[in-house]
Scaffold this motif. Structure first.
Motif, PDB file in Angstrom:
ATOM      1  N   THR A 162      62.639  63.448  60.186  1.00 12.24           N
ATOM      2  CA  THR A 162      62.708  63.190  58.755  1.00 12.24           C
ATOM      3  C   THR A 162      62.421  61.727  58.433  1.00 12.24           C
ATOM      4  N   LEU A 163      61.684  61.542  57.330  1.00 12.66           N
ATOM      5  CA  LEU A 163      61.392  60.197  56.828  1.00 12.66           C
ATOM      6  C   LEU A 163      61.889  60.099  55.395  1.00 12.66           C
ATOM      7  N   LEU A 164      62.667  59.059  55.104  1.00 15.60           N
ATOM      8  CA  LEU A 164      63.065  58.803  53.724  1.00 15.60           C
ATOM      9  C   LEU A 164      62.248  57.622  53.211  1.00 15.60           C
ATOM     10  N   VAL A 165      61.503  57.840  52.132  1.00 11.82           N
ATOM     11  CA  VAL A 165      60.735  56.750  51.528  1.00 11.82           C
ATOM     12  C   VAL A 165      61.507  56.247  50.317  1.00 11.82           C
ATOM     13  N   ASP A 166      61.915  54.992  50.362  1.00 15.66           N
ATOM     14  CA  ASP A 166      62.659  54.388  49.255  1.00 15.66           C
ATOM     15  C   ASP A 166      61.659  53.785  48.275  1.00 15.66           C
ATOM     16  N   LEU A 167      61.567  54.389  47.095  1.00  9.95           N
ATOM     17  CA  LEU A 167      60.650  53.876  46.069  1.00  9.95           C
ATOM     18  C   LEU A 167      61.388  53.226  44.912  1.00  9.95           C
ATOM     19  N   ASP A 168      62.667  52.976  45.067  1.00  8.35           N
ATOM     20  CA  ASP A 168      63.427  52.295  44.021  1.00  8.35           C
ATOM     21  C   ASP A 168      63.544  50.817  44.395  1.00  8.35           C
ATOM     22  N   CYS A 222      63.397  58.160  44.150  1.00 10.58           N
ATOM     23  CA  CYS A 222      62.721  57.540  43.003  1.00 10.58           C
ATOM     24  C   CYS A 222      63.641  56.617  42.208  1.00 10.58           C
ATOM     25  N   PRO A 223      63.031  55.669  41.497  1.00 10.62           N
ATOM     26  CA  PRO A 223      63.816  54.849  40.565  1.00 10.62           C
ATOM     27  C   PRO A 223      64.214  55.686  39.340  1.00 10.62           C
ATOM     28  N   PRO A 224      65.156  55.186  38.546  1.00 10.29           N
ATOM     29  CA  PRO A 224      65.595  55.934  37.362  1.00 10.29           C
ATOM     30  C   PRO A 224      64.664  55.744  36.179  1.00 10.29           C
ATOM     31  N   SER A 225      63.397  56.076  36.353  1.00  8.69           N
ATOM     32  CA  SER A 225      62.466  56.022  35.215  1.00  8.69           C
ATOM     33  C   SER A 225      61.252  56.857  35.563  1.00  8.69           C
ATOM     34  N   LEU A 226      60.427  57.123  34.559  1.00  7.66           N
ATOM     35  CA  LEU A 226      59.214  57.901  34.810  1.00  7.66           C
ATOM     36  C   LEU A 226      58.028  56.950  34.851  1.00  7.66           C
ATOM     37  N   ASN A 227      58.123  55.946  35.693  1.00 12.11           N
ATOM     38  CA  ASN A 227      57.066  54.924  35.778  1.00 12.11           C
ATOM     39  C   ASN A 227      56.047  55.280  36.870  1.00 12.11           C
ATOM     40  N   SER A 252      53.868  71.596  59.920  1.00 11.87           N
ATOM     41  CA  SER A 252      53.368  70.925  58.729  1.00 11.87           C
ATOM     42  C   SER A 252      54.454  70.030  58.139  1.00 11.87           C
ATOM     43  N   MET A 253      54.007  68.981  57.482  1.00 11.85           N
ATOM     44  CA  MET A 253      54.920  68.008  56.912  1.00 11.85           C
ATOM     45  C   MET A 253      55.211  68.398  55.466  1.00 11.85           C
ATOM     46  N   ARG A 254      56.486  68.549  55.140  1.00 10.53           N
ATOM     47  CA  ARG A 254      56.856  68.896  53.772  1.00 10.53           C
ATOM     48  C   ARG A 254      57.333  67.654  53.039  1.00 10.53           C
ATOM     49  N   ILE A 255      56.797  67.442  51.864  1.00  8.38           N
ATOM     50  CA  ILE A 255      57.135  66.230  51.107  1.00  8.38           C
ATOM     51  C   ILE A 255      57.925  66.635  49.859  1.00  8.38           C
ATOM     52  N   ILE A 256      59.163  66.183  49.807  1.00  4.41           N
ATOM     53  CA  ILE A 256      60.046  66.524  48.681  1.00  4.41           C
ATOM     54  C   ILE A 256      60.451  65.245  47.962  1.00  4.41           C
ATOM     55  N   THR A 257      60.146  65.200  46.683  1.00  4.84           N
ATOM     56  CA  THR A 257      60.479  64.030  45.868  1.00  4.84           C
ATOM     57  C   THR A 257      61.759  64.286  45.082  1.00  4.84           C
ATOM     58  N   ILE A 258      62.662  63.325  45.168  1.00  4.39           N
ATOM     59  CA  ILE A 258      63.955  63.451  44.494  1.00  4.39           C
ATOM     60  C   ILE A 258      63.901  62.606  43.232  1.00  4.39           C
ATOM     61  N   ALA A 259      63.867  63.292  42.099  1.00  6.03           N
ATOM     62  CA  ALA A 259      63.613  62.566  40.850  1.00  6.03           C
ATOM     63  C   ALA A 259      64.536  62.992  39.725  1.00  6.03           C
ATOM     64  N   ASN A 260      64.890  62.030  38.913  1.00  2.00           N
ATOM     65  CA  ASN A 260      65.533  62.230  37.623  1.00  2.00           C
ATOM     66  C   ASN A 260      65.488  60.851  36.975  1.00  2.00           C
ATOM     67  N   GLN A 261      64.958  60.788  35.755  1.00  2.00           N
ATOM     68  CA  GLN A 261      64.777  59.471  35.138  1.00  2.00           C
ATOM     69  C   GLN A 261      66.094  58.844  34.717  1.00  2.00           C
ATOM     70  N   LYS A 262      67.159  59.649  34.798  1.00  2.00           N
ATOM     71  CA  LYS A 262      68.489  59.092  34.499  1.00  2.00           C
ATOM     72  C   LYS A 262      69.051  58.395  35.731  1.00  2.00           C
ATOM     73  N   THR A 308      57.485  56.631  40.199  1.00  2.00           N
ATOM     74  CA  THR A 308      57.874  58.043  40.160  1.00  2.00           C
ATOM     75  C   THR A 308      56.637  58.938  40.097  1.00  2.00           C
ATOM     76  N   ILE A 309      55.631  58.514  39.353  1.00  2.00           N
ATOM     77  CA  ILE A 309      54.390  59.298  39.275  1.00  2.00           C
ATOM     78  C   ILE A 309      53.721  59.383  40.659  1.00  2.00           C
ATOM     79  N   ASN A 310      53.706  58.267  41.390  1.00  2.00           N
ATOM     80  CA  ASN A 310      53.192  58.293  42.767  1.00  2.00           C
ATOM     81  C   ASN A 310      53.975  59.289  43.619  1.00  2.00           C
ATOM     82  N   ALA A 311      55.285  59.286  43.457  1.00  2.00           N
ATOM     83  CA  ALA A 311      56.135  60.181  44.247  1.00  2.00           C
ATOM     84  C   ALA A 311      55.871  61.645  43.888  1.00  2.00           C
ATOM     85  N   MET A 312      55.629  61.906  42.605  1.00  2.00           N
ATOM     86  CA  MET A 312      55.350  63.284  42.179  1.00  2.00           C
ATOM     87  C   MET A 312      53.940  63.721  42.592  1.00  2.00           C
TER      88      MET A 312
END
Ligand SMILES: Nc1ncnc2c1ncn2[C@@H]1O[C@H](COP(=O)(O)OP(=O)(O)O)[C@@H](O)[C@H]1O
Ligand SMILES: [Mg+2]
Length: 269
Positions: free
Chosen positions: A41-47, A136-141, A8-18, A144-148
């Motif tokens: 492993t796949l890294l998705v860059d959302l910033d 994720c980018p440094p915000s709760l936009n 199974s594929m595990r999806i882990i989002t790395i987030a902090n709005q700072k 980041t919501i898509n990533a969560m």
């Protein structure tokens, strides 16, 4: 859980709005460490800044298909994923186009599920990855919501500094909101303390405070402040390739095995 154990594929989002807390550094080096132990492993860059893409040696001119295209539903995960110099590690690069995304899909229904839907489709069709990490980018936009919304769990890098805990409660509140509205099974994978400087008394106090406040959620591994880690991106390499022996690389390798252990416990539970 997938029927075939370990597939199974595990999806882990790395987030902090700072900003500047070590999200991208953690994404790059954790992804590299997971790949090194054989996890696809796949890294998705959302910033939109694209630091994870740059740090993995992907030139701006080579980002023809990017995370923007995935979120605009004009490219699949497979089409957007690019190989890196690290065996087993692919990246979906980001471009500044992401800055406009929020406006472009503002009225679209299901706009918070763009990444989840793309990853879900990928998992059903051709699951090429064991782990997906999302930077994720440094915000709760909306990014980041898509990533969560797409994630199984959240990993929070927290810099060992005085105000570390202050932003954490806001982040945890957002995780709670996402759980209530978009993704009921989202959990907190863990908190990783970053840029620890042993010569600084305050840093040790921050570690104690975070551990007493967040308990089990805090990983045993602490990432030290290490100049080799900060030099590596300018060579387009993960620290683990640039200098595997340095204290920062070693810490990220330990973090990867701690994460695998936690995953096993989740699977067993
Ligand atoms: N363990 C570390 N030791 C030294 N410098 C670090 C470490 N982790 C991150 N840095 C540096 O700190 C800065 C911010 O880190 P970064 O991972 O880009 O944070 P974020 O993605 O949260 O904005 C970068 O210049 C990075 O190279
Ligand atoms: Mg970053």
């Amino acid at each position: 859980m997938d029927m075939v154990a370990g597939r199974s594929m595990r999806i882990i989002t790395i987030a902090n709005q700072k900003g500047g807390v070590g999200k991208t550094t953690t994404a790059i080096n954790l992804a590299t460490a997971l790949a090194a132990i054989g996890k696809r492993t796949l890294l998705v860059d959302l910033d939109p800044q694209g630091n994870a893409s740059t740090g993995l040696g992907i030139e701006k001119d080579d980002r023809e298909v990017s995370s923007y295209d995935v979120l605009m539903e004009t490219a699949s995960i497979t089409e957007a994923a690019m190989p890196t110099a690290v065996p087993n590690l692919s990246v979906i690069a980001s471009t500044l186009d992401l800055l406009g995304l929020e406006m472009e899909i503002a009225g679209a229904t299901g706009r918070a599920y763009r990444l989840r839907d793309a990853l879900h489709f990928h998992q059903v069709e051709t699951p090429l990855f064991d782990f997906v990490l999302v930077d994720c980018p440094p915000s709760l936009n909306l990014l980041t919501i898509n990533a969560m919304a797409a994630a199984d769990s959240i990993l929070v890098p927290l810099q060992c500094e005085f105000f570390a805990l202050e932003g954490l409660s806001q982040l945890l509140q957002t995780v709670e909101q996402v759980r209530d509205s978009l993704n009921p099974t989202l959990d907190l994978h863990g908190i990783v303390l970053t840029m620890y400087d042993g010569r600084n008394n305050l840093a040790a106090q921050v570690v104690r405070d975070v551990r007493s406040y967040m308990g089990e959620h805090v990983y045993d591994t602490i990432i030290p402040r290490n100049v080799r880690v900060s030099e590596a991106p300018s060579f387009g390499k993960p620290a683990i390739l640039y200098d595997m022996k340095c204290s920062g690389s070693q810490a990220y390798i330990r973090l990867a095995s701690e994460i695998i252990q936690r995953e096993r416990r989740l699977v067993a539970a």
